[in-house]
Write a protein that holds these residues in place. Sequence first.
Motif, PDB file in Angstrom:
ATOM      1  N   GLU A 107       0.720  -1.212   0.129  1.00 12.33           N
ATOM      2  CA  GLU A 107      -0.023  -0.003   0.014  1.00 12.33           C
ATOM      3  C   GLU A 107       0.845   1.176  -0.095  1.00 12.33           C
ATOM      4  O   GLU A 107       0.544   2.227  -0.804  1.00 12.33           O
ATOM      5  CB  GLU A 107      -1.040  -0.053   1.246  1.00 12.33           C
ATOM      6  CG  GLU A 107      -2.092   0.985   1.112  1.00 12.33           C
ATOM      7  CD  GLU A 107      -3.010   0.589   2.406  1.00 12.33           C
ATOM      8  OE1 GLU A 107      -3.805  -0.255   2.212  1.00 12.33           O
ATOM      9  OE2 GLU A 107      -2.753   1.226   3.596  1.00 12.33           O
ATOM     10  N   ALA A 108       1.825   1.356   0.780  1.00 15.49           N
ATOM     11  CA  ALA A 108       2.975   2.527   1.299  1.00 15.49           C
ATOM     12  C   ALA A 108       3.481   2.775  -0.295  1.00 15.49           C
ATOM     13  O   ALA A 108       3.794   3.933  -0.533  1.00 15.49           O
ATOM     14  CB  ALA A 108       3.583   2.359   2.081  1.00 15.49           C
ATOM     15  N   ALA A 109       4.014   1.880  -0.789  1.00 10.14           N
ATOM     16  CA  ALA A 109       4.792   1.974  -2.085  1.00 10.14           C
ATOM     17  C   ALA A 109       3.815   2.326  -3.208  1.00 10.14           C
ATOM     18  O   ALA A 109       4.176   2.992  -4.072  1.00 10.14           O
ATOM     19  CB  ALA A 109       5.714   0.575  -2.444  1.00 10.14           C
ATOM     20  N   LEU A 110       2.917   1.975  -3.250  1.00 14.13           N
ATOM     21  CA  LEU A 110       1.861   2.068  -4.225  1.00 14.13           C
ATOM     22  C   LEU A 110       1.315   3.665  -4.269  1.00 14.13           C
ATOM     23  O   LEU A 110       1.341   4.440  -5.346  1.00 14.13           O
ATOM     24  CB  LEU A 110       0.575   1.146  -4.495  1.00 14.13           C
ATOM     25  CG  LEU A 110       0.961  -0.312  -4.602  1.00 14.13           C
ATOM     26  CD1 LEU A 110      -0.348  -1.094  -4.444  1.00 14.13           C
ATOM     27  CD2 LEU A 110       1.293  -0.389  -6.242  1.00 14.13           C
ATOM     28  N   ALA A 111       1.160   3.924  -2.986  1.00 10.65           N
ATOM     29  CA  ALA A 111       0.956   5.579  -2.732  1.00 10.65           C
ATOM     30  C   ALA A 111       2.043   6.395  -3.209  1.00 10.65           C
ATOM     31  O   ALA A 111       1.693   7.419  -4.053  1.00 10.65           O
ATOM     32  CB  ALA A 111       0.594   5.967  -1.409  1.00 10.65           C
ATOM     33  N   ARG A 112       3.269   5.944  -3.003  1.00  8.90           N
ATOM     34  CA  ARG A 112       4.412   6.993  -3.433  1.00  8.90           C
ATOM     35  C   ARG A 112       4.460   6.693  -4.983  1.00  8.90           C
ATOM     36  O   ARG A 112       4.663   7.721  -5.573  1.00  8.90           O
ATOM     37  CB  ARG A 112       5.591   6.099  -2.842  1.00  8.90           C
ATOM     38  CG  ARG A 112       6.930   6.724  -3.189  1.00  8.90           C
ATOM     39  CD  ARG A 112       7.218   8.352  -2.742  1.00  8.90           C
ATOM     40  NE  ARG A 112       7.019   8.539  -1.481  1.00  8.90           N
ATOM     41  CZ  ARG A 112       7.933   8.156  -0.358  1.00  8.90           C
ATOM     42  NH1 ARG A 112       9.074   7.833  -0.763  1.00  8.90           N
ATOM     43  NH2 ARG A 112       7.372   8.462   0.683  1.00  8.90           N
ATOM     44  N   GLU A 113       4.180   5.700  -5.505  1.00  4.18           N
ATOM     45  CA  GLU A 113       4.071   5.615  -7.128  1.00  4.18           C
ATOM     46  C   GLU A 113       3.134   6.429  -7.843  1.00  4.18           C
ATOM     47  O   GLU A 113       3.587   7.018  -8.813  1.00  4.18           O
ATOM     48  CB  GLU A 113       4.039   4.179  -7.530  1.00  4.18           C
ATOM     49  CG  GLU A 113       5.114   2.963  -7.294  1.00  4.18           C
ATOM     50  CD  GLU A 113       4.978   1.713  -7.883  1.00  4.18           C
ATOM     51  OE1 GLU A 113       5.853   1.164  -8.170  1.00  4.18           O
ATOM     52  OE2 GLU A 113       3.803   1.411  -8.400  1.00  4.18           O
ATOM     53  N   LEU A 114       2.036   6.779  -7.144  1.00  2.80           N
ATOM     54  CA  LEU A 114       1.135   7.653  -7.728  1.00  2.80           C
ATOM     55  C   LEU A 114       1.227   9.120  -7.066  1.00  2.80           C
ATOM     56  O   LEU A 114       0.584  10.060  -7.551  1.00  2.80           O
ATOM     57  CB  LEU A 114      -0.467   7.178  -7.153  1.00  2.80           C
ATOM     58  CG  LEU A 114      -0.755   5.849  -7.605  1.00  2.80           C
ATOM     59  CD1 LEU A 114      -2.301   5.656  -7.184  1.00  2.80           C
ATOM     60  CD2 LEU A 114      -0.770   5.911  -9.348  1.00  2.80           C
ATOM     61  N   GLY A 115       2.358   9.293  -6.518  1.00  2.00           N
ATOM     62  CA  GLY A 115       2.632  10.562  -5.844  1.00  2.00           C
ATOM     63  C   GLY A 115       1.992  11.054  -4.705  1.00  2.00           C
ATOM     64  O   GLY A 115       1.661  12.434  -4.491  1.00  2.00           O
ATOM     65  N   ILE A 116       1.104  10.319  -3.906  1.00  2.00           N
ATOM     66  CA  ILE A 116       0.339  10.721  -3.054  1.00  2.00           C
ATOM     67  C   ILE A 116       0.923  10.480  -1.634  1.00  2.00           C
ATOM     68  O   ILE A 116       1.370   9.465  -1.302  1.00  2.00           O
ATOM     69  CB  ILE A 116      -1.106   9.815  -2.830  1.00  2.00           C
ATOM     70  CG1 ILE A 116      -1.835   9.834  -4.343  1.00  2.00           C
ATOM     71  CG2 ILE A 116      -2.288  10.302  -1.980  1.00  2.00           C
ATOM     72  CD1 ILE A 116      -2.887   8.985  -4.543  1.00  2.00           C
ATOM     73  N   PRO A 117       1.022  11.626  -0.849  1.00  2.00           N
ATOM     74  CA  PRO A 117       1.675  11.597   0.310  1.00  2.00           C
ATOM     75  C   PRO A 117       0.932  10.518   1.337  1.00  2.00           C
ATOM     76  O   PRO A 117      -0.453  10.502   1.283  1.00  2.00           O
ATOM     77  CB  PRO A 117       1.252  13.070   1.070  1.00  2.00           C
ATOM     78  CG  PRO A 117       1.288  13.840  -0.102  1.00  2.00           C
ATOM     79  CD  PRO A 117       0.506  13.017  -1.217  1.00  2.00           C
ATOM     80  N   TYR A 118       1.640   9.691   2.262  1.00  2.00           N
ATOM     81  CA  TYR A 118       0.888   8.640   2.717  1.00  2.00           C
ATOM     82  C   TYR A 118       1.549   8.378   4.179  1.00  2.00           C
ATOM     83  O   TYR A 118       2.821   8.414   4.203  1.00  2.00           O
ATOM     84  CB  TYR A 118       1.227   7.400   1.927  1.00  2.00           C
ATOM     85  CG  TYR A 118       0.644   6.141   2.235  1.00  2.00           C
ATOM     86  CD1 TYR A 118      -0.484   5.429   2.076  1.00  2.00           C
ATOM     87  CD2 TYR A 118       1.516   5.223   3.327  1.00  2.00           C
ATOM     88  CE1 TYR A 118      -0.803   4.141   2.546  1.00  2.00           C
ATOM     89  CE2 TYR A 118       0.940   4.091   3.896  1.00  2.00           C
ATOM     90  CZ  TYR A 118      -0.209   3.599   3.476  1.00  2.00           C
ATOM     91  OH  TYR A 118      -0.523   2.245   3.927  1.00  2.00           O
ATOM     92  N   ALA A 119       0.758   8.307   5.111  1.00  2.00           N
ATOM     93  CA  ALA A 119       1.281   7.792   6.629  1.00  2.00           C
ATOM     94  C   ALA A 119       0.409   7.033   7.117  1.00  2.00           C
ATOM     95  O   ALA A 119      -0.753   6.797   6.807  1.00  2.00           O
ATOM     96  CB  ALA A 119       1.574   9.214   7.226  1.00  2.00           C
ATOM     97  N   SER A 120       0.866   6.138   8.258  1.00  2.00           N
ATOM     98  CA  SER A 120       0.214   5.277   9.034  1.00  2.00           C
ATOM     99  C   SER A 120       0.045   5.490  10.422  1.00  2.00           C
ATOM    100  O   SER A 120       0.884   5.980  11.121  1.00  2.00           O
ATOM    101  CB  SER A 120       0.991   3.829   8.678  1.00  2.00           C
ATOM    102  OG  SER A 120       0.737   3.038   9.634  1.00  2.00           O
ATOM    103  N   LEU A 121      -1.156   5.313  10.991  1.00  2.00           N
ATOM    104  CA  LEU A 121      -1.319   5.252  12.268  1.00  2.00           C
ATOM    105  C   LEU A 121      -1.635   3.894  12.837  1.00  2.00           C
ATOM    106  O   LEU A 121      -2.332   3.344  12.237  1.00  2.00           O
ATOM    107  CB  LEU A 121      -2.683   6.317  12.579  1.00  2.00           C
ATOM    108  CG  LEU A 121      -3.005   6.279  14.122  1.00  2.00           C
ATOM    109  CD1 LEU A 121      -1.841   6.634  14.948  1.00  2.00           C
ATOM    110  CD2 LEU A 121      -4.137   6.975  14.064  1.00  2.00           C
ATOM    111  N   ALA A 122      -0.559   3.256  13.716  1.00  2.00           N
ATOM    112  CA  ALA A 122      -0.644   1.633  13.799  1.00  2.00           C
ATOM    113  C   ALA A 122      -1.193   1.650  15.305  1.00  2.00           C
ATOM    114  O   ALA A 122      -0.847   2.530  16.238  1.00  2.00           O
ATOM    115  CB  ALA A 122       0.611   1.099  13.654  1.00  2.00           C
ATOM    116  N   LEU A 123      -2.281   0.809  15.671  1.00  2.00           N
ATOM    117  CA  LEU A 123      -2.678   0.583  16.769  1.00  2.00           C
ATOM    118  C   LEU A 123      -2.087  -1.140  17.179  1.00  2.00           C
ATOM    119  O   LEU A 123      -2.537  -1.871  16.650  1.00  2.00           O
ATOM    120  CB  LEU A 123      -4.245   0.575  16.888  1.00  2.00           C
ATOM    121  CG  LEU A 123      -4.808   0.071  18.064  1.00  2.00           C
ATOM    122  CD1 LEU A 123      -4.560   0.929  19.260  1.00  2.00           C
ATOM    123  CD2 LEU A 123      -6.413  -0.264  17.852  1.00  2.00           C
TER     124      LEU A 123
END
Length: 245
Positions: free
Chosen positions: A190-206
């Motif tokens: 997921e994170a890499a695909l967001a980068r490939e599309l140029g969409i800033p991405y961050a995760s909140l983990a519980l």
Amino acid sequence: MQRIAIIGGTGLTRLSGPEVIQEHWLETPLGKPSGAIQEGRWEGCEVLFLARHGHPHAVPPHRVNYRANLLALKELGADAILAVNAVGGIHPLMGAGALVVPDQIVDLTHGRDNTFFDGDYLPLDHIDFTEPFDAGLRQQLLKAGRDCGFAVHDRAVVAVTQGPRLETAAEINYLERIGCDLVGMTSMPEAALARELGIPYASLALVVNPAAGRSDSLITMDDIRAVLDQGMDKVRDMLARVLVN
Ligand code: HPA
């Protein structure tokens, strides 16, 4: 106005906060997303919401069509993506209930469609992925945690395993030795695909359970659900804060 997309994981399959304006059932050139994407208004902002595993929760981590999910969010105009991930805790300070904003990833998944640049959909390309999460979005999540009065861990290395089974105790020992603090199944690709599309991405983990071999008892879904119920309320509060700020 910024359009923030939220990808909800286990325990977050619907957003109760936003006023839903529309539901989008999209078909992308790479297939169908996990379910309808809700478009709504929350805290005066436009939000998109997608349940990663569908609603009800049914698609296992290795079968999620991550590429379709990301393409659909792009098509609906997502300017940024906040991903919510339920994870196991390896680091002794990251026990059940801990909230964490990870900064690094070790990808141990296999056999997933993990790129748009596969020579079919798009010609081969290699993205920089030194820092897998967007620094600005990470700071927004950390500030939201402070504003809510929650203790949120800044920085962690998340190992992404194939699943759906949980790990063995030896695998967790190995992951700890190579520097991992958390273990989950969905941050990649997921994170890499967001980068490939140029969409800033961050995760909140519980953290929903101590990782395998890190507590005296076996990991049960009942124990996980108990942590999820309380923890996701905090996650919702933090997401709302990000939108207000
Ligand atoms: N391992 C992998 N993924 C997970 C875990 C775990 O212990 N808990 C929640 N997601």
